[in-house]
Design a protein around this motif. Sequence first.
Motif, PDB file in Angstrom:
ATOM      1  N   MET A   1       0.825  -1.208   0.000  1.00 47.50           N
ATOM      2  CA  MET A   1       0.000   0.000   0.000  1.00 47.50           C
ATOM      3  C   MET A   1       0.866   1.268   0.000  1.00 47.50           C
ATOM      4  SD  MET A   1      -2.588  -1.759  -0.143  1.00 47.50           S
ATOM      5  CE  MET A   1      -3.474  -3.213   0.420  1.00 47.50           C
ATOM      6  N   ILE A   2       2.036   1.183   0.622  1.00 44.73           N
ATOM      7  CA  ILE A   2       2.918   2.344   0.692  1.00 44.73           C
ATOM      8  C   ILE A   2       3.670   2.556  -0.626  1.00 44.73           C
ATOM      9  CG2 ILE A   2       5.019   3.246   1.806  1.00 44.73           C
ATOM     10  CD1 ILE A   2       4.060   1.956   4.401  1.00 44.73           C
ATOM     11  N   GLN A   3       4.110   1.452  -1.223  1.00 41.96           N
ATOM     12  CA  GLN A   3       4.995   1.567  -2.383  1.00 41.96           C
ATOM     13  C   GLN A   3       4.282   1.535  -3.731  1.00 41.96           C
ATOM     14  OE1 GLN A   3       8.684  -0.682  -2.255  1.00 41.96           O
ATOM     15  NE2 GLN A   3       8.389  -1.125  -0.066  1.00 41.96           N
ATOM     16  N   GLU A   4       3.057   1.030  -3.776  1.00 40.39           N
ATOM     17  CA  GLU A   4       2.311   0.949  -5.034  1.00 40.39           C
ATOM     18  C   GLU A   4       1.123   1.894  -4.943  1.00 40.39           C
ATOM     19  OE1 GLU A   4       0.983   0.870  -8.318  1.00 40.39           O
ATOM     20  OE2 GLU A   4       2.565  -0.659  -8.247  1.00 40.39           O
ATOM     21  N   ASP A   5       1.150   2.968  -5.732  1.00 41.90           N
ATOM     22  CA  ASP A   5       0.156   4.028  -5.594  1.00 41.90           C
ATOM     23  C   ASP A   5      -1.271   3.536  -5.829  1.00 41.90           C
ATOM     24  OD1 ASP A   5      -0.437   6.944  -5.257  1.00 41.90           O
ATOM     25  OD2 ASP A   5      -1.217   6.670  -7.291  1.00 41.90           O
ATOM     26  N   VAL A   6      -1.466   2.605  -6.764  1.00 43.40           N
ATOM     27  CA  VAL A   6      -2.825   2.107  -7.047  1.00 43.40           C
ATOM     28  C   VAL A   6      -3.444   1.523  -5.789  1.00 43.40           C
ATOM     29  CG1 VAL A   6      -4.144   0.303  -8.237  1.00 43.40           C
ATOM     30  CG2 VAL A   6      -2.517   1.707  -9.518  1.00 43.40           C
ATOM     31  N   TYR A   7      -2.671   0.711  -5.057  1.00 42.45           N
ATOM     32  CA  TYR A   7      -3.202   0.087  -3.843  1.00 42.45           C
ATOM     33  C   TYR A   7      -3.312   1.093  -2.703  1.00 42.45           C
ATOM     34  CZ  TYR A   7      -2.579  -4.357  -6.210  1.00 42.45           C
ATOM     35  OH  TYR A   7      -2.658  -5.394  -7.112  1.00 42.45           O
ATOM     36  N   GLY A   8      -2.363   2.024  -2.634  1.00 43.46           N
ATOM     37  CA  GLY A   8      -2.467   3.058  -1.612  1.00 43.46           C
ATOM     38  C   GLY A   8      -3.702   3.912  -1.803  1.00 43.46           C
ATOM     39  N   THR A   9      -3.974   4.261  -3.052  1.00 44.41           N
ATOM     40  CA  THR A   9      -5.184   5.039  -3.355  1.00 44.41           C
ATOM     41  C   THR A   9      -6.427   4.229  -3.036  1.00 44.41           C
ATOM     42  OG1 THR A   9      -4.013   6.216  -5.114  1.00 44.41           O
ATOM     43  CG2 THR A   9      -6.420   6.283  -5.166  1.00 44.41           C
ATOM     44  N   TYR A  10      -6.376   2.933  -3.342  1.00 40.84           N
ATOM     45  CA  TYR A  10      -7.521   2.052  -3.054  1.00 40.84           C
ATOM     46  C   TYR A  10      -7.876   2.071  -1.563  1.00 40.84           C
ATOM     47  CZ  TYR A  10      -9.750  -2.266  -1.607  1.00 40.84           C
ATOM     48  OH  TYR A  10     -10.572  -3.179  -0.981  1.00 40.84           O
ATOM     49  N   VAL A  11      -6.894   1.841  -0.685  1.00 42.58           N
ATOM     50  CA  VAL A  11      -7.223   1.750   0.740  1.00 42.58           C
ATOM     51  C   VAL A  11      -7.697   3.089   1.288  1.00 42.58           C
ATOM     52  CG1 VAL A  11      -5.735  -0.230   1.135  1.00 42.58           C
ATOM     53  CG2 VAL A  11      -4.832   2.072   1.526  1.00 42.58           C
ATOM     54  N   GLU A  12      -7.195   4.171   0.740  1.00 43.03           N
ATOM     55  CA  GLU A  12      -7.610   5.485   1.223  1.00 43.03           C
ATOM     56  C   GLU A  12      -8.992   5.873   0.721  1.00 43.03           C
ATOM     57  OE1 GLU A  12      -3.204   7.556   1.855  1.00 43.03           O
ATOM     58  OE2 GLU A  12      -4.417   8.101   0.094  1.00 43.03           O
ATOM     59  N   GLN A  13      -9.316   5.520  -0.523  1.00 40.20           N
ATOM     60  CA  GLN A  13     -10.572   5.960  -1.118  1.00 40.20           C
ATOM     61  C   GLN A  13     -11.678   4.914  -1.075  1.00 40.20           C
ATOM     62  OE1 GLN A  13     -10.021   7.786  -4.971  1.00 40.20           O
ATOM     63  NE2 GLN A  13      -8.300   9.025  -4.270  1.00 40.20           N
ATOM     64  N   VAL A  14     -11.349   3.691  -0.675  1.00 41.14           N
ATOM     65  CA  VAL A  14     -12.380   2.642  -0.565  1.00 41.14           C
ATOM     66  C   VAL A  14     -12.532   2.197   0.882  1.00 41.14           C
ATOM     67  CG1 VAL A  14     -13.132   0.345  -1.296  1.00 41.14           C
ATOM     68  CG2 VAL A  14     -12.002   1.868  -2.936  1.00 41.14           C
ATOM     69  N   VAL A  15     -11.434   1.798   1.511  1.00 48.07           N
ATOM     70  CA  VAL A  15     -11.502   1.310   2.895  1.00 48.07           C
ATOM     71  C   VAL A  15     -11.590   2.474   3.877  1.00 48.07           C
ATOM     72  CG1 VAL A  15     -10.413  -0.191   4.610  1.00 48.07           C
ATOM     73  CG2 VAL A  15     -10.136  -0.689   2.170  1.00 48.07           C
ATOM     74  N   GLY A  16     -10.960   3.595   3.514  1.00 50.72           N
ATOM     75  CA  GLY A  16     -10.978   4.750   4.404  1.00 50.72           C
ATOM     76  C   GLY A  16      -9.866   4.731   5.421  1.00 50.72           C
ATOM     77  N   VAL A  17      -8.747   4.051   5.103  1.00 48.17           N
ATOM     78  CA  VAL A  17      -7.579   3.983   5.976  1.00 48.17           C
ATOM     79  C   VAL A  17      -6.389   4.565   5.225  1.00 48.17           C
ATOM     80  CG1 VAL A  17      -6.004   2.450   7.221  1.00 48.17           C
ATOM     81  CG2 VAL A  17      -8.453   1.939   7.166  1.00 48.17           C
ATOM     82  N   GLU A  18      -5.646   5.442   5.895  1.00 48.18           N
ATOM     83  CA  GLU A  18      -4.482   6.046   5.264  1.00 48.18           C
ATOM     84  C   GLU A  18      -3.468   4.966   4.904  1.00 48.18           C
ATOM     85  OE1 GLU A  18      -5.407   6.573   8.393  1.00 48.18           O
ATOM     86  OE2 GLU A  18      -6.516   8.456   8.308  1.00 48.18           O
ATOM     87  N   ARG A  19      -2.807   5.117   3.771  1.00 47.58           N
ATOM     88  CA  ARG A  19      -1.885   4.071   3.321  1.00 47.58           C
ATOM     89  C   ARG A  19      -0.754   3.826   4.315  1.00 47.58           C
ATOM     90  NH1 ARG A  19      -0.374   6.268  -2.396  1.00 47.58           N
ATOM     91  NH2 ARG A  19      -2.479   7.100  -2.194  1.00 47.58           N
ATOM     92  N   ASP A  20      -0.351   4.847   5.049  1.00 48.66           N
ATOM     93  CA  ASP A  20       0.714   4.682   6.044  1.00 48.66           C
ATOM     94  C   ASP A  20       0.200   4.063   7.345  1.00 48.66           C
ATOM     95  OD1 ASP A  20       2.649   5.756   4.392  1.00 48.66           O
ATOM     96  OD2 ASP A  20       2.226   7.813   5.032  1.00 48.66           O
ATOM     97  N   ASN A  21      -1.097   3.937   7.458  1.00 51.20           N
ATOM     98  CA  ASN A  21      -1.696   3.344   8.662  1.00 51.20           C
ATOM     99  C   ASN A  21      -2.386   2.014   8.362  1.00 51.20           C
ATOM    100  OD1 ASN A  21      -0.998   5.191  10.674  1.00 51.20           O
ATOM    101  ND2 ASN A  21      -2.584   6.613   9.983  1.00 51.20           N
ATOM    102  N   TYR A  22      -2.022   1.405   7.255  1.00 49.79           N
ATOM    103  CA  TYR A  22      -2.616   0.119   6.864  1.00 49.79           C
ATOM    104  C   TYR A  22      -1.588  -0.971   7.162  1.00 49.79           C
ATOM    105  CZ  TYR A  22      -5.312  -3.132   3.946  1.00 49.79           C
ATOM    106  OH  TYR A  22      -6.071  -4.202   3.484  1.00 49.79           O
ATOM    107  N   PHE A  23      -2.017  -2.008   7.876  1.00 49.64           N
ATOM    108  CA  PHE A  23      -1.071  -3.058   8.272  1.00 49.64           C
ATOM    109  C   PHE A  23      -1.282  -4.343   7.466  1.00 49.64           C
ATOM    110  CE2 PHE A  23      -4.678  -3.530  11.237  1.00 49.64           C
ATOM    111  CZ  PHE A  23      -4.953  -4.904  11.158  1.00 49.64           C
ATOM    112  N   ASN A  24      -0.217  -5.113   7.388  1.00 45.18           N
ATOM    113  CA  ASN A  24      -0.290  -6.438   6.779  1.00 45.18           C
ATOM    114  C   ASN A  24      -0.684  -7.439   7.857  1.00 45.18           C
ATOM    115  OD1 ASN A  24       1.116  -9.198   6.225  1.00 45.18           O
ATOM    116  ND2 ASN A  24       0.956  -8.225   4.216  1.00 45.18           N
ATOM    117  N   ALA A  25      -1.727  -8.222   7.573  1.00 48.07           N
ATOM    118  CA  ALA A  25      -2.286  -9.128   8.587  1.00 48.07           C
ATOM    119  C   ALA A  25      -1.644 -10.506   8.558  1.00 48.07           C
ATOM    120  CB  ALA A  25      -3.794  -9.254   8.395  1.00 48.07           C
ATOM    121  N   GLY A  26      -0.557 -10.659   7.794  1.00 46.00           N
ATOM    122  CA  GLY A  26       0.123 -11.961   7.738  1.00 46.00           C
ATOM    123  C   GLY A  26       0.950 -12.250   8.967  1.00 46.00           C
TER     124      GLY A  26
END
Length: 595
Positions: free
Chosen positions: A141-166
């Motif tokens: 989410m941090i390094q790929e803008d498409v996914y960063g934009t997705y989490v911010e504009q769909v999930v509503g979580v800032e890309r720098d505040n999105y964690f990997n659940a693995g």
Amino acid sequence: MNQQKKIPVFYACDDNFVKYTVVSLRSMMDNASKNRQYVIHVLNTNISEEMKAVMYDMTEDNFEIRFDDVTDYLRSINDKLPLRDYYSRTTYFRLFIAEMFPEYDKAIYVDSDTIILGDIAKLYDYELGEKYVGACNEQVMIQEDVYGTYVEQVVGVERDNYFNAGMIVINCDQFRKNHVLDQFIELLHMYDFVVTQDEDYLNLICHNKVYWLPQEWNVEMFGKLPCKEEDICMIHYIMVSKPWHYSDCRMQEHFWNYAKKTAVCDKILAEREAYTDEEKKEDAASCERLLQTAIRETEKDNNYLKLVKAGKLKAKDRLEVLGKIAKLEREGRFDEDVEEDPPTRELKPGDVDYLKKKLSSKIKTKLTYKVARKFLNTILEEKKLIIKDVVGIENMNALNSGAVITCNHFNAFDSFAIQIAYERSNQCKKRRLYRVIREGNYTNFPGFYGMLMRNCYTFPLSSNRETMKKFMRSMDIVLKHGDFMVVYPEQSMWWNYRKPKPLKKGAYTFAAKNHVPVLPCFITMEDSDILGDDGFYVQEYTIHIAPAIYPDEKKSRAQNVEEMKNKNYEIWKEIYETTYGEPLVYDCETDVTSA
């Protein structure tokens, strides 16, 4: 902290993936503090005894290994989590840890596609306070803008505040205290996240409730490394970066270093050798599809965040109805309604004019039909009711007598759908259309719909014996006169339920007694592109009219009733399977054909 306390670590996998769990566990064991005790839980539903034996052989003095079959637990929460297609995926099992294991106040969850180079005890020792999880940033989410934009504009979580659940440290106390599982279930029904699925749900629930761990504890094989290679505590082979598929996978040497110490190494090597160029090509295609999915979700007008802002998430009462339907299906209770009928009073013979013989009844009916027609035109224009097609109208046109029209019952508007089919036929100028309804719908249904129930050629059932005698006499007159009677032989109405339910005998008794055919109609549905006020897509209806089923004059009434009922069910079943392209299967053991 009690240093002698066992550290619980959870994996979740199936029999196909467990061999990678073996390698991950080997790396964990080799690097874990020898002064601590660990219990390894493998959440599963189908791991073979052979693979269990492989892992049990890895047991050491300070490592206990357990296999936890979650099947019984999933059954125990069926009422809360009716969507089987979600919780059959092992990735969702991490959501159940806090509730399944109340003895733990904290636990570690680790994906199987990992290599642990650090001491897992140090990870466990982080104090989370009131945070729900301890986790690391999701680098995709941090390094790929498409996914960063997705989490911010769909999930509503800032890309720098999105964690990997693995890899997460779960604060089980806070999960239970704040009902995280219930929050997940509610969100699961409200919106389908299709990019990172359970990771999206977790990030939404845990937003601003994350204890950020050093990034070394979840270094994904994606893009630029977030730390020095010598500092890495856990390698995460995400997406298609799998050393068991690719000989050039980044940092694969760590994986093979531990794989060679296990009994599954030869199997994994054989898998890599057998992995074809076609499969690698499909990997690349799947990555591109995921990227395009993120773009589509971001751009569409009704993604999660836009629905939240517009106040159009799925209505809670509809979600509860869907949950009740799933429960009743599992229990085989097909004839029970999921939504409460209006309270009723006993309908006496003098309360109803079935055949509209009274002048007052005729006037009310004529006026009501004008109002109903205007209402029907409005909901069609506003696309609250969408009729995509009427298939088999020639079967209705071919009738030369009165008939019982049967229809599946899933919405108050399905009656309007049959009305439209009737009006498109050549019968509407020759025969009148009546409808059987429930007693409470006639006596106590309020307002506008109550007016329709009482004055649009309806035939209310009754709990009064004398009224039912009048009902039966009037039914005979209608059918022998050559008119049509709509009957819902399933008895219950299940909102937007697509499967045919077991049929009751009433409709077929009316037909056999009066020597008239049954005309089976079955309405199929598909999502339109129109989002209703309840947060669900308005359904487009296709009305399927099958050839009439005639009683056999050589057979008894009882034989005809049974045979016509069974034939009707088989016709509906065939329409269902042909239209939806899947076999008709119920989530219960009830033999619906004998119900």
